[in-house]
Design an enzyme around this catalytic site. Structure first.
Site, short mmCIF file in Angstrom:
data_model
loop_
_atom_site.label_atom_id
_atom_site.label_comp_id
_atom_site.label_asym_id
_atom_site.label_seq_id
_atom_site.Cartn_x
_atom_site.Cartn_y
_atom_site.Cartn_z
N SER A 150 -9.77 100.21 9.41
CA SER A 150 -9.40 99.47 8.20
C SER A 150 -10.64 98.78 7.63
O SER A 150 -11.69 99.39 7.51
CB SER A 150 -8.25 98.50 8.50
OG SER A 150 -7.66 98.02 7.31
N ASP A 280 -2.08 107.43 3.46
CA ASP A 280 -2.31 106.02 3.79
C ASP A 280 -1.78 105.14 2.65
O ASP A 280 -2.24 105.25 1.51
CB ASP A 280 -3.81 105.77 3.96
CG ASP A 280 -4.13 104.40 4.56
OD1 ASP A 280 -3.46 103.42 4.18
OD2 ASP A 280 -5.05 104.33 5.39
N HIS A 311 -1.47 104.14 7.81
CA HIS A 311 -2.67 103.31 7.90
C HIS A 311 -2.87 102.87 9.34
O HIS A 311 -2.09 102.10 9.89
CB HIS A 311 -2.55 102.08 7.00
CG HIS A 311 -3.79 101.25 6.97
ND1 HIS A 311 -4.98 101.71 6.45
CD2 HIS A 311 -4.05 99.99 7.45
CE1 HIS A 311 -5.91 100.78 6.57
NE2 HIS A 311 -5.38 99.73 7.18
#
Length: 355
Positions: A150, A280, A311
């Site tokens: 991330s 995502d 994600h």
């Protein structure tokens, strides 16, 4: 070169939102039961980061360690509660890596040690390099790999860039691997607030950012204006109120352009693995063609682009686990470690497209 592979989730997780929610809620509760690897014997350490900022971390060195992995997490949280990062630590240590996990600027115990605010990579890149130097001085193998996911993935990309610009004796930052990295904040944030679930995610992240800001205010009075903290009502607004002035930017847009990791990719010269997912829910799908083009133009980048995965999820089906000979469902971390192990002996010049 285009290489086809076989990442597949369970049928009910073939949706980005479903995978993201399930991986977060189920993983947080059951992750320890999914892996046969135990907790490494971590030592709590404080590294000297860029600009002499103290960085808190955990360090573990197995017997006969062959190389070192240095990793951190995403936009919010702290080292103690980042189970997905702990999972990497267990798996890497069991495979003979020395492991360094750390709280990045403005987070966890690093925030207790220093009022330095996060900068989404501008300064954290140098932190990675300095942490590597400190870890090697403490006995870790000199060959170091960076890892993150991330927003932490964006920090890793900046770390790879910094390692190419800074000279550090007795340390080799060999490259890095990232899962679902943030690489274009402007586009993705606009995308995130354009649909209901995205607005929910953005609201939850904003609440956590505001909580972090109040913690920094309590620990380091005078660094943040409490009235500014009260005005934080979005991710964009948090950067406007808390970040850009201290970094010398006149607008959030200017800041986002400066930290945009997509701009780094053409110039990276060390092996870099990017695992990115078409569904995502955090990131604008319009980024994908640009990401593919950047990877195609730079032979040091290996891009694993998956059709499913959410994600930072990529939970694999039993059939997928069998195919890859994985002993758990954490497909992305398994690919990261496999890739690093392969990179120890040779480099790849491929782009992966995974259906």
């Amino acid at each position: 070169m285009m290489v086809d592979s076989t990442y597949n989730p369970p049928t009910f997780l073939r949706n980005g939102i479903a995978m993201t929610v399930y991986a977060t809620l189920w993983g947080r509760r059951y992750w320890e039961s999914t892996t046969p690897d135990g907790e490494p014997p971590y030592h709590k350490v404080v590294f000297n980061g860029g600009q002499n900022v103290p960085i808190f971390g955990w360090l573990a060195i197995p017997k006969n360690a062959h190389s070192t992995i240095i990793a951190t997490y995403g936009v919010t949280g702290e080292l103690a509660d980042q189970w997905f990062l702990h999972l990497l630590g267990r798996k890497a240590y069991a495979q003979g890596f020395a492991v360094v996990l750390f709280d990045w600027r403005g987070h966890g115990k690093t925030a207790e040690l220093s009022p330095a605010m996060s900068s989404d990579g501008l300064y954290e890149g140098e932190d990675f390099v300095k942490i590597a130097a400190g870890a090697v001085a403490m006995g870790c193998p000199s060959k170091c790999w960076l890892a993150g996911y991330s927003l932490g993935g964006q920090l890793v990309l900046w770390g790879i860039k910094a390692s190419e610009d800074l000279e550090v004796r007795n340390v080799e930052i060999a490259g890095g691997a990232v899962i679902c990295p943030n690489i274009d904040s402007m586009r993705s944030l606009n995308y995130l607030v354009s649909y209901p679930f995205g607005r929910y995610l953005e609201s939850r992240i904003t609440q956590k950012i505001q909580q972090q800001a109040w913690k920094i205010h309590q620990l380091h009075p005078g660094v943040l204006n409490p009235e500014a903290i009260k005005r934080v009502n979005s991710i964009w607004n948090s950067d406007k109120e808390l970040i850009i002035e201290s970094l010398g930017f006149s607008s959030v847009a200017e800041y986002y352009e400066a930290v945009n990791a997509l701009n780094l990719l053409p110039n990276l010269s060390k092996p870099t693995l990017i695992i990115y997912d078409i569904d995502d829910p955090f990131f604008d799908p319009s980024i994908i063609p640009d990401l593919k083009a950047a990877a195609a133009q730079n032979s040091t980048i290996d891009l694993m682009l998956t059709r499913y995965g959410g994600h930072v999820g990529h939970i694999s089906s039993k059939k997928c686990q069998y195919h890859h000979q994985d002993n758990d469902p954490w497909w992305a971390w398994n690919r990261v470690l496999n890739w690093i192990q392969t990179q120890q002996d040779k480099s790849f010049n491929k782009i992966y497209f995974i259906k």
